[in-house]
Scaffold this active site. Structure first.
Site, PDB file in Angstrom:
ATOM      1  N   HIS A 160       0.849  -1.198   0.000  1.00 33.91           N
ATOM      2  CA  HIS A 160       0.000   0.000   0.000  1.00 33.91           C
ATOM      3  C   HIS A 160       0.884   1.247   0.000  1.00 33.91           C
ATOM      4  O   HIS A 160       1.748   1.409   0.858  1.00 33.91           O
ATOM      5  CB  HIS A 160      -0.938  -0.014   1.213  1.00 33.91           C
ATOM      6  CG  HIS A 160      -1.979  -1.077   1.098  1.00 33.91           C
ATOM      7  ND1 HIS A 160      -2.381  -1.852   2.159  1.00 33.91           N
ATOM      8  CD2 HIS A 160      -2.705  -1.492   0.025  1.00 33.91           C
ATOM      9  CE1 HIS A 160      -3.310  -2.701   1.738  1.00 33.91           C
ATOM     10  NE2 HIS A 160      -3.526  -2.506   0.458  1.00 33.91           N
ATOM     11  N   GLU A 163       1.690   3.847   3.070  1.00 30.23           N
ATOM     12  CA  GLU A 163       2.208   3.331   4.331  1.00 30.23           C
ATOM     13  C   GLU A 163       3.740   3.402   4.316  1.00 30.23           C
ATOM     14  O   GLU A 163       4.435   2.407   4.217  1.00 30.23           O
ATOM     15  CB  GLU A 163       1.683   1.897   4.540  1.00 30.23           C
ATOM     16  CG  GLU A 163       0.155   1.856   4.592  1.00 30.23           C
ATOM     17  CD  GLU A 163      -0.468   0.462   4.431  1.00 30.23           C
ATOM     18  OE1 GLU A 163       0.269  -0.536   4.415  1.00 30.23           O
ATOM     19  OE2 GLU A 163      -1.702   0.392   4.332  1.00 30.23           O
ATOM     20  N   ARG A 215      -3.398   4.748  -1.968  1.00 33.14           N
ATOM     21  CA  ARG A 215      -3.240   3.406  -1.401  1.00 33.14           C
ATOM     22  C   ARG A 215      -2.940   2.333  -2.469  1.00 33.14           C
ATOM     23  O   ARG A 215      -2.073   1.482  -2.292  1.00 33.14           O
ATOM     24  CB  ARG A 215      -4.551   3.040  -0.690  1.00 33.14           C
ATOM     25  CG  ARG A 215      -4.731   1.579  -0.316  1.00 33.14           C
ATOM     26  CD  ARG A 215      -6.088   1.389   0.372  1.00 33.14           C
ATOM     27  NE  ARG A 215      -6.483   0.000   0.537  1.00 33.14           N
ATOM     28  CZ  ARG A 215      -6.212  -0.722   1.621  1.00 33.14           C
ATOM     29  NH1 ARG A 215      -5.531  -0.207   2.618  1.00 33.14           N
ATOM     30  NH2 ARG A 215      -6.616  -1.970   1.716  1.00 33.14           N
ATOM     31  N   HIS A 288       2.742  -3.725   6.735  1.00 30.47           N
ATOM     32  CA  HIS A 288       1.787  -2.634   6.511  1.00 30.47           C
ATOM     33  C   HIS A 288       1.810  -1.670   7.702  1.00 30.47           C
ATOM     34  O   HIS A 288       2.509  -1.885   8.676  1.00 30.47           O
ATOM     35  CB  HIS A 288       0.360  -3.196   6.385  1.00 30.47           C
ATOM     36  CG  HIS A 288       0.119  -4.002   5.157  1.00 30.47           C
ATOM     37  ND1 HIS A 288      -0.670  -3.567   4.134  1.00 30.47           N
ATOM     38  CD2 HIS A 288       0.568  -5.233   4.801  1.00 30.47           C
ATOM     39  CE1 HIS A 288      -0.716  -4.489   3.188  1.00 30.47           C
ATOM     40  NE2 HIS A 288       0.035  -5.515   3.555  1.00 30.47           N
ATOM     41  N   GLU A 362       1.048  -4.957  11.050  1.00 35.45           N
ATOM     42  CA  GLU A 362       0.633  -3.555  10.953  1.00 35.45           C
ATOM     43  C   GLU A 362       1.469  -2.778  11.961  1.00 35.45           C
ATOM     44  O   GLU A 362       1.297  -2.931  13.161  1.00 35.45           O
ATOM     45  CB  GLU A 362      -0.854  -3.403  11.304  1.00 35.45           C
ATOM     46  CG  GLU A 362      -1.802  -4.136  10.362  1.00 35.45           C
ATOM     47  CD  GLU A 362      -2.250  -3.280   9.178  1.00 35.45           C
ATOM     48  OE1 GLU A 362      -1.771  -2.130   9.061  1.00 35.45           O
ATOM     49  OE2 GLU A 362      -3.071  -3.760   8.389  1.00 35.45           O
TER      50      GLU A 362
HETATM   51  N1  ARG Z   1      -5.056  -3.374   6.582  1.00 35.68           N
HETATM   52  C1  ARG Z   1      -4.655  -4.286   5.542  1.00 35.68           C
HETATM   53  C2  ARG Z   1      -5.617  -4.252   4.380  1.00 35.68           C
HETATM   54  O1  ARG Z   1      -6.679  -3.705   4.472  1.00 35.68           O
HETATM   55  C3  ARG Z   1      -4.505  -5.695   6.049  1.00 35.68           C
HETATM   56  C4  ARG Z   1      -5.795  -6.328   6.486  1.00 35.68           C
HETATM   57  C5  ARG Z   1      -5.609  -7.753   6.851  1.00 35.68           C
HETATM   58  N2  ARG Z   1      -5.797  -8.551   5.688  1.00 35.68           N
HETATM   59  C6  ARG Z   1      -4.991  -9.478   5.330  1.00 35.68           C
HETATM   60  N3  ARG Z   1      -5.233 -10.166   4.270  1.00 35.68           N
HETATM   61  N4  ARG Z   1      -3.980  -9.702   6.065  1.00 35.68           N
HETATM   62  O2  ARG Z   1      -5.274  -4.769   3.342  1.00 35.68           O
HETATM   63 ZN    ZN Z   2      -1.785  -1.805   4.136  1.00 31.66          ZN
END
Ligand code: ARG
Ligand code: ZN
Length: 400
Positions: A160, A163, A215, A288, A362
């Site tokens: 993304h 980020e 994004r 992320h 994250e």
């Molecule tokens: N915040 C990120 C997104 O929206 C990660 C969400 C978790 N999803 C995943 N497949 N790990 O893409």
């Molecule tokens: Zn992300």
């Protein structure tokens, strides 16, 4: 108002939910949290970036909301954006604080080149494909020896675009590697690392030149109605319950899944590489921000992964270590249950491919600065993620 703002709003009634949803879709605002307006419900804390040109209108619309559900999170994001890029033109590659700053795409390419030339015995660049706008996608292979049947781990950054702490971590991690601090050397005796510093170079470039809050990638799509929109969410473009609830078939959505799984050159390059290397790669990590969470499959279904208890234990240990050394709290758990359903993610796809230790981190923060984390916070954010990688990698070596 005449400045950009980031607002935090927590709607308490269905009526307020509608107001916030309308504002977030009909004006030139950018949702920071949640990722799409459909997730706005009563009691969700919404973080909304409001550009200067709509801030008066938005303020008017929100004037009916009581002040206890509404506050200014960042009064001057443009100043923070400037801070993230300042001193840059004068001295972009000064060595002392290089890793504690954000870098333009050009400088990351330069860094990749330098790093491989200065460490020819340990670091190799592998071209795995190119982006929609034809920028090269380089993976660094970090390896201390070539024992037969060596295990490997994969880390990607910058899926993304906005980020920025994520590519910064991939650089940080590579430095820790070639400087070889002790624990890393132990890990590297048994495991090679493949590091993709910027998986979405077109989007990253765009956040530096044009729109800081971008994004998705930059590919052009035409909708059923004939209108066009730019960008596929690369973390919805993988073949894992692709485009079901939690992703959108609408090209203009922030969570657009693309025309079909791996429709994008960026996700296809990563998927092809991992398919070819799946016998050695035992660990997959995608970096992320923001929200401080250590997530593992599944995100594409509420079902539990077959090795759920292993994954839970690993992330729990990692979160404990982060708390112990840096006093920062990270949540951990399966993606769908910890945040929301998000099908088509790279971590779930890698897991289904057979990489049983698969994670999405994250990083910092929890919304204080959000995507605009100041450079002064890079080192702590990266060290937290680094200790999580080490903790988990050691466990993987133990178990495989
Ligand atoms: N915040 C990120 C997104 O929206 C990660 C969400 C978790 N999803 C995943 N497949 N790990 O893409
Ligand atoms: Zn992300």
């Amino acid at each position: 108002g005449e400045a950009d703002q980031v607002l935090s709003i927590t709607p308490k009634t269905q009526e307020q939910v509608e107001v916030v949803r309308n504002v977030s879709t009909q004006y030139e605002t950018v949702l920071w949290q949640p990722v799409s307006h459909q997730y706005i419900t009563e009691e969700t804390q919404v973080h909304l970036f409001v550009p200067a040109n709509s801030s008066e209108m938005v303020q008017d619309l929100f004037s009916c909301l009581s002040s206890d559900i509404f506050r200014v999170l960042l009064a001057n994001p443009s100043e923070l954006i400037e801070m993230q890029t300042k001193n840059y033109s004068t001295d972009p590659r000064s060595s002392s604080t290089f890793y504690e700053r954000y870098h333009s795409l050009e400088d990351i390419y330069y860094w990749i080149n330098r790093t491989t030339m200065d460490n020819t015995d340990k670091v190799k660049a592998i071209l795995i494909g190119s982006s929609y706008e034809k920028r090269p996608l380089y993976v660094l292979k970090l390896s201390l020896n070539d024992r037969p049947n060596k295990k490997a781990a994969w880390i990607d950054c910058g899926i993304h675009a906005r980020e920025w702490i994520s590519p910064a971590f991939c650089l940080w991690f590579s430095l820790a590697f070639y400087r070889q601090n002790q624990e890393i050397t132990n890990i590297l005796d048994d495991m090679d690392f493949y590091v993709l510093p910027v998986m979405n170079p077109d989007g990253y470039k765009y956040t530096w030149t044009t729109k800081r809050m971008w994004r998705k990638n930059r590919s052009l799509s035409r909708s059923r109605w004939g209108s066009t929109c730019i960008g596929v969410d690369l973390n919805r473009n993988f073949d894992a319950n692709w485009c079901t609830e939690g992703a959108s078939p609408e090209p203009c959505s922030e969570i657009y899944c693309g025309a079909f799984p791996e429709s994008e050159p960026e996700s296809q390059a990563v998927a092809n590489f991992l398919r070819t290397h799946k016998d050695s790669v035992q660990l997959y990590i995608s970096i992320h921000s923001y929200s401080q969470m250590l997530l593992f499959p599944y995100s594409c279904t509420m079902d539990e992964a077959e090795n759920h208890s292993d994954l839970l234990e690993m992330t729990q240990k990692a979160a404990q270590n982060i708390r112990r050394f840096y006093r920062t709290n990270y949540k951990y758990g399966a993606g769908a249950k910890t945040i929301y359903l998000a099908p088509g993610g790279s971590d779930d796809w890698a897991y289904k491919l057979g990489i049983k230790y698969s994670f999405t981190f994250e990083l910092q923060d929890r919304g204080e600065y959000g995507f605009l984390l100041p450079p002064s916070k890079i080192s702590k954010a990266c060290n937290e993620a680094l200790i999580a990688v080490k903790t988990i990698a050691l466990k993987v070596i133990e178990k495989t």
